[in-house]
Design a protein around this motif. Structure first.
Motif, short mmCIF file in Angstrom:
data_model
loop_
_atom_site.label_atom_id
_atom_site.label_comp_id
_atom_site.label_asym_id
_atom_site.label_seq_id
_atom_site.Cartn_x
_atom_site.Cartn_y
_atom_site.Cartn_z
N PHE A 130 -14.96 8.25 1.68
CA PHE A 130 -14.01 7.69 0.50
C PHE A 130 -12.60 7.89 0.85
N GLY A 131 -12.31 8.90 1.80
CA GLY A 131 -10.73 9.12 2.09
C GLY A 131 -10.15 8.03 3.00
N PHE A 132 -10.98 7.47 4.10
CA PHE A 132 -10.40 6.82 4.82
C PHE A 132 -10.26 5.35 3.93
N LEU A 133 -10.92 4.92 3.01
CA LEU A 133 -10.90 3.79 2.34
C LEU A 133 -9.73 3.44 1.77
N PRO A 134 -8.88 4.22 0.95
CA PRO A 134 -7.38 3.67 0.70
C PRO A 134 -6.34 3.54 1.62
N VAL A 135 -6.63 4.66 2.63
CA VAL A 135 -5.47 4.63 3.95
C VAL A 135 -5.51 3.20 4.57
N LEU A 136 -6.96 2.74 4.92
CA LEU A 136 -7.11 1.74 5.58
C LEU A 136 -6.72 0.34 4.67
N PHE A 137 -7.07 0.52 3.47
CA PHE A 137 -6.88 -0.62 2.37
C PHE A 137 -5.32 -0.96 2.57
N CYS A 138 -4.71 0.21 2.02
CA CYS A 138 -3.19 0.08 2.14
C CYS A 138 -2.44 -0.23 3.26
N VAL A 139 -2.68 0.25 4.38
CA VAL A 139 -2.22 -0.07 5.51
C VAL A 139 -2.55 -1.62 6.14
N ALA A 140 -3.63 -2.17 5.81
CA ALA A 140 -4.05 -3.61 5.92
C ALA A 140 -3.17 -4.08 4.83
N ALA A 141 -2.99 -3.84 3.76
CA ALA A 141 -2.33 -4.73 2.74
C ALA A 141 -0.57 -4.87 3.14
N ALA A 142 -0.30 -3.43 3.81
CA ALA A 142 1.22 -3.43 4.03
C ALA A 142 1.36 -4.41 5.40
N GLY A 143 0.35 -4.45 6.14
CA GLY A 143 0.54 -5.52 7.24
C GLY A 143 0.64 -6.78 6.84
N PHE A 144 -0.18 -7.06 5.92
CA PHE A 144 -0.31 -8.56 5.53
C PHE A 144 0.86 -8.83 4.82
N ILE A 145 1.34 -7.93 3.91
CA ILE A 145 2.64 -8.47 3.26
C ILE A 145 3.94 -8.51 4.32
N ASN A 146 3.72 -7.60 5.42
CA ASN A 146 4.77 -7.68 6.45
C ASN A 146 4.90 -9.32 7.26
N VAL A 147 3.42 -9.78 7.29
CA VAL A 147 3.19 -10.93 8.40
C VAL A 147 3.73 -11.98 7.34
N VAL A 148 3.36 -12.08 6.18
CA VAL A 148 3.48 -13.04 5.25
C VAL A 148 4.96 -13.28 4.75
N PHE A 149 5.42 -12.26 4.17
CA PHE A 149 6.87 -12.35 3.74
C PHE A 149 7.64 -11.74 4.40
N LEU A 150 7.78 -10.90 5.36
CA LEU A 150 8.95 -10.34 6.42
C LEU A 150 8.60 -10.95 7.64
N GLU A 151 7.80 -11.67 8.06
CA GLU A 151 7.48 -12.49 9.27
C GLU A 151 7.78 -11.26 10.55
N GLU A 152 6.95 -10.03 10.23
CA GLU A 152 6.75 -9.06 11.29
C GLU A 152 8.10 -8.44 11.32
N LYS A 153 8.78 -8.30 10.48
CA LYS A 153 10.16 -7.85 10.67
C LYS A 153 9.75 -5.97 9.83
N GLY A 154 10.27 -5.25 10.54
CA GLY A 154 9.82 -3.96 10.09
C GLY A 154 8.38 -3.41 9.96
N ILE A 155 7.68 -3.94 10.98
CA ILE A 155 6.19 -3.77 10.69
C ILE A 155 6.10 -2.03 10.53
N ALA A 156 6.53 -1.62 11.53
CA ALA A 156 6.36 -0.04 11.69
C ALA A 156 6.62 0.71 10.41
N TYR A 157 7.63 0.12 9.67
CA TYR A 157 8.02 0.85 8.43
C TYR A 157 7.10 0.46 7.22
#
Length: 222
Positions: free
Chosen positions: A35-62
Motif C-alpha cells: 500500500f505504501g509504494f502506491l501513492p509514491v509511485l502515483f504521485c511521482v508519475a503524475a508529477a512527471g506527466f505534468i512536467n512533460v505536458v505543461f512545463l516541457e520537461e523543465k525542472g523535472i527534478a523538482y
C-alpha cells in the motif's frame, strides 16, 4: 433476551477485529510495502506527466521530488489505517491496485512479464490470509482462491495483449532473431504462434502459481 443476543454479536465482532489486530510483523510489513509504494509511485508519475505536458520537461527534478514528498505525506497520514483495514477493503479497489501494479512492473521490466508472477502469488497469499482472519469455512476458501486465481490469470491475458501491441508497434514482425543455438525470422504466422502459445503458457502458469500459493499460505496459517 435481546441484550443476550447483542452481547453475542458484539463478542463475535470483537473476536474478529482481535484477529485483524494480531497480524505478524512480517505480514504488516508486506502489506505496508504494497500500500505504501502506491501513492509514491502515483504521485511521482503524475508529477512527471505534468512536467512533460505543461512545463516541457523543465525542472523535472523538482517535480519528481515534489511528487515524492506528496506521496510520502499521504503514506504518513493513511498508511497505518490502510494496513489495519487491509482485509476489509473493497475488492474493486484491490483489483484496481493490482492492475496498476501489473502495468507498472510491466513497464519497469521493459515488456517482460517476469514480475507478474510474484504479484499473482502475493494475491493468492492475500486471499488465504483474508479467509484465515475472517474465519471463513473451507467452501468459502475454495471459492475465494478460484476467484483470485481467475482474476490473476485474466490480468495476465491483459498483459499479454499489451505486450503483443507493444511488439507490433515496435515492428517485431519481420525481425530476425539469432542466437548460437537458434535463429529464425518473426513472420506473421511465427509471431502469432509465439504469442498464442507463449501467452497461453503464461496465463496457465499464473493461475497455477496463484492457486498453489494461496493453498500453501492457508495451510501455514492454520
Amino acid at each position: 433476551m435481546l441484550d443476550a443476543g447483542c452481547s453475542i454479536l458484539n463478542a463475535r465482532y470483537a473476536a474478529r477485529f482481535t484477529r485483524y489486530e494480531k497480524m505478524s510483523k512480517i505480514e504488516s510489513l508486506i502489506l505496508g510495502m504494497f500500500f505504501g509504494f502506491l501513492p509514491v509511485l502515483f504521485c511521482v508519475a503524475a508529477a512527471g506527466f505534468i512536467n512533460v505536458v505543461f512545463l516541457e520537461e523543465k525542472g523535472i527534478a523538482y517535480c519528481t521530488l515534489g511528487g515524492l514528498c506528496v506521496g510520502l505525506i499521504i503514506d504518513i497520514v493513511f498508511l497505518k489505517r490502510w494496513v489495519k483495514k487491509a482485509y476489509q477493503m473493497n475488492s474493486k479497489i484491490l483489483a484496481a491496485l493490482y492492475i496498476f501494479y501489473s502495468i507498472g512492473v510491466l513497464g519497469f521490466c521493459m515488456g517482460i512479464p517476469i514480475l507478474e508472477f510474484p504479484l499473482g502469488m502475493a494475491a493468492g497469499a492475500y486471499a488465504a490470509r483474508k479467509i484465515y482472519h475472517t474465519k471463513a469455512g473451507p467452501e468459502k476458501f475454495k471459492r475465494s482462491v478460484k476467484k483470485m486465481s481467475i482474476f490473476a490469470a485474466a490480468v495476465m491475458v491483459l498483459i499479454c495483449c499489451l505486450i503483443t501491441l507493444w511488439a507490433i508497434a515496435g515492428q517485431m514482425i519481420g525481425y530476425r532473431f539469432e542466437t548460437p543455438w537458434l535463429s529464425f525470422t518473426f513472420t506473421v504466422p511465427v509471431f502469432f504462434a509465439v504469442v498464442l502459445i507463449g501467452g497461453a503458457g503464461l496465463v496457465l502458469l499464473q493461475y497455477w502459481l496463484t492457486s498453489i500459493t494461496a493453498k500453501l499460505a492457508f495451510k501455514l496459517s492454520r
